[in-house]
Design an enzyme around this catalytic site. Structure first.
Site, PDB file in Angstrom:
ATOM      1  N   ASP A  38      74.626 -39.341  16.648  1.00 24.23           N
ATOM      2  CA  ASP A  38      73.798 -38.315  17.270  1.00 24.23           C
ATOM      3  C   ASP A  38      74.369 -36.918  17.061  1.00 24.23           C
ATOM      4  OD1 ASP A  38      71.915 -40.072  18.164  1.00 24.23           O
ATOM      5  OD2 ASP A  38      72.648 -40.172  20.222  1.00 24.23           O
ATOM      6  N   LYS A  60      68.948 -35.368  17.603  1.00 23.35           N
ATOM      7  CA  LYS A  60      67.737 -34.739  18.122  1.00 23.35           C
ATOM      8  C   LYS A  60      68.069 -33.318  18.546  1.00 23.35           C
ATOM      9  CE  LYS A  60      65.990 -39.144  19.925  1.00 23.35           C
ATOM     10  NZ  LYS A  60      67.137 -39.979  19.607  1.00 23.35           N
ATOM     11  N   MET A 175      71.126 -31.535  30.950  1.00 24.05           N
ATOM     12  CA  MET A 175      70.205 -30.786  30.080  1.00 24.05           C
ATOM     13  C   MET A 175      69.128 -30.061  30.890  1.00 24.05           C
ATOM     14  SD  MET A 175      71.421 -31.277  27.064  1.00 24.05           S
ATOM     15  CE  MET A 175      72.288 -32.424  25.988  1.00 24.05           C
TER      16      MET A 175
END
Length: 493
Positions: A38, A60, A175
């Protein structure tokens, strides 16, 4: 004959600091034939993989998914059915908003053996690196991990705000920058005091870590002013208040520095390790791979004819003496005086029991042999200008490892480099040869500090039109760290 199925490891890589991965996670990386990784994992972890390991980026970014989850699931299955050891490397802990359940279910349905390896989650690690334990006997006896965005149409978290406020004393929102106003408003509306301490920690556990502290009433505006973006943890609770007393990571001598260290070898860099230990982010450029070179047996059989032998790197030293041993050449055959291009090379020679000297002390007279990897062939005209007629002995074939090019490009996109460090004169040539592949030609003009480790390195940089801003008093790690730490005020860190 049916191919034997492989195995899948679903591994938590930790929050960013590469040393925070578990021993079991690191062992899985070393065994892997394929690693699907990731965006937020520390790229240095991939250096532990074996040379033939395949890397697949699954990262991502906000509003841009590189690989869809169903594609990742399919790849895990396909690679394992080929009989390979597959590692799915995820930032933090795979079970904390990491969709590990979906991936485990996918491989399980195909009868593939798998293991889930926990990792240190950022909701705990980032606060600790900011000087905040998430629980404390005097402030907080409960702790919750909360998503700050979800699959609702507006992306705002649909959670039991009243239950959260009534039962939890410390909350870590993952986040949550985009929804920060919404989060603070709901916590206040459901009973939290507007004066409740809050801290946002961006890039937690990295040298680029950035913290903004306030209250539920003030933090949205403060975060906006400080331009905080994800990845970030929002920590809410009275325990935030003790940060001033036990902050430690942000007090390190090189905290906040983002350094590109130009590498000339494949062995682990002790210099990079020391810089990281002092709090800096270090990008080691470029990444190399090494193969054995065909041995010039005539040269080593007649090694006693050389009155001077110049080693271009510490790796060349170790490789050279290994070649002598493999060919049963007695080290007492070395009659010449030994020299090195850098103090690191000198230390390598001394570890073999030889007195040696820097190349600046080398006399003009005498038959000279230069020992190094295949790069010395390209630099032969330069060596001839500097030292006169010489012979070359190539110890290994070294090339830039193209497998790391995409990883390096992503590192550079997210970094804000303030220092370009040349540890040796040879590193200047290496940088110029490799910089164009990554669009780094302008870095020497745009970076705030170009640092050369010694006078010879500085002279080499100037020969190519590169201005050195700083040079440590001595070409040692200790002197370099003192040099970099002394400019904190200048760098406005």
């Amino acid at each position: 004959m049916q191919m034997q199925k492989g195995k899948v490891y679903l591994v938590g890589a930790g929050p960013g600091d590469g040393d925070l991965i578990t021993v079991k996670g690191l062992e899985a990386i070393k065994r892997a034939d394929v690693i699907l990784y990731d965006r937020l994992i520390n790229p240095t972890l991939l250096e532990h993989a074996h040379a033939g390991c395949e890397f697949i980026y699954c990262g991502k970014l906000p509003h841009r998914h590189f690989l869809k989850q169903e594609v990742i699931n399919r790849l895990l299955v396909e690679k394992a059915l080929e009989g390979k050891i597959v590692v799915r490397l995820k930032g933090g802990d795979p079970s904390i908003f990491g969709r590990v359940g979906e991936e485990a279910l996918s491989v399980s349905e195909h009868g593939i053996e798998f293991e889930m390896v926990p990792g240190i989650t950022s909701g705990i690690a980032a606060p600790l690196y900011a000087g905040i334990p998430v629980t404390h006997r005097d402030y907080a006896g409960s702790f919750a991990i909360v998503t700050a965005h979800d699959k609702t149409p507006n992306g705002k978290p649909d959670i039991d705000w009243q239950g959260l406020v009534n039962s939890v004393q410390t909350m870590a929102f993952y986040m949550g920058v985009k929804n920060l106003y919404y989060i603070c408003e709901n916590l206040i509306n459901h009973g939290k005091s507007p004066d409740t301490p809050v801290i946002l920690i961006q890039w937690g556990t990295w040298g680029r870590q950035k913290s903004v502290q306030g209250t539920l009433a003030t933090i949205p505006q403060l975060a906006e002013q400080a331009q905080i973006t994800n990845p970030a943890i929002t920590l809410v609770g009275e325990v935030v208040a003790i940060r001033e007393k036990i902050s430690w990571f942000e007090k390190k001598a090189l905290f906040g520095r983002q350094i590109m260290l130009v590498r000339t070898g494949t062995e682990e860099s002790k210099l990079a390790r020391e810089l990281k230990e002092k709090g800096a982010d270090v990008i080691e450029f470029p990444k190399w791979k090494k193969e054995k070179a065909a041995v010039d047996k005539n040269t080593i059989k007649n090694i006693d004819v050389y009155e001077k032998i110049l080693f271009t790197s510490s790796e060349a030293v170790y490789d050279f003496f290994a070649i002598l041993a493999e060919n049963k050449i007695d080290v007492r055959s070395l009659r010449g005086v030994l020299y090195g291009l850098s103090s690191k090379t000198i230390r390598a020679l001394e570890s073999k029991g030889f007195a040696s000297f820097l190349c600046t002390e080398m006399k003009q007279e005498g038959k000279l042999l230069i020992v190094g990897d295949n790069q010395i062939k390209e630099e032969e005209p330069l060596y001839t200008v500097q030292y006169g007629k010489c012979d070359l002995f190539i110890t290994s074939k070294k090339t830039a490892d193209t497998k790391f090019e995409d990883i390096m490009k992503r590192q550079l996109e997210e970094a804000q480099l303030d220092t370009l460090l040349f540890p040796s004169s040879y590193s200047v040539q290496v940088f110029l040869n490799e910089a164009s592949k990554f669009g780094l030609e302008s870095l020497v003009d745009n970076v705030k500090n170009v640092v050369s480790m010694g006078m010879k390195t500085k002279e080499m940089a100037e020969m190519y039109g590169i201005r050195t801003h700083r040079m440590p008093e001595k070409p040692t790690v200790e002197s370099l760290i003192h040099c970099l730490a002394s400019e904190k005020e200048l760098m406005k860190i």
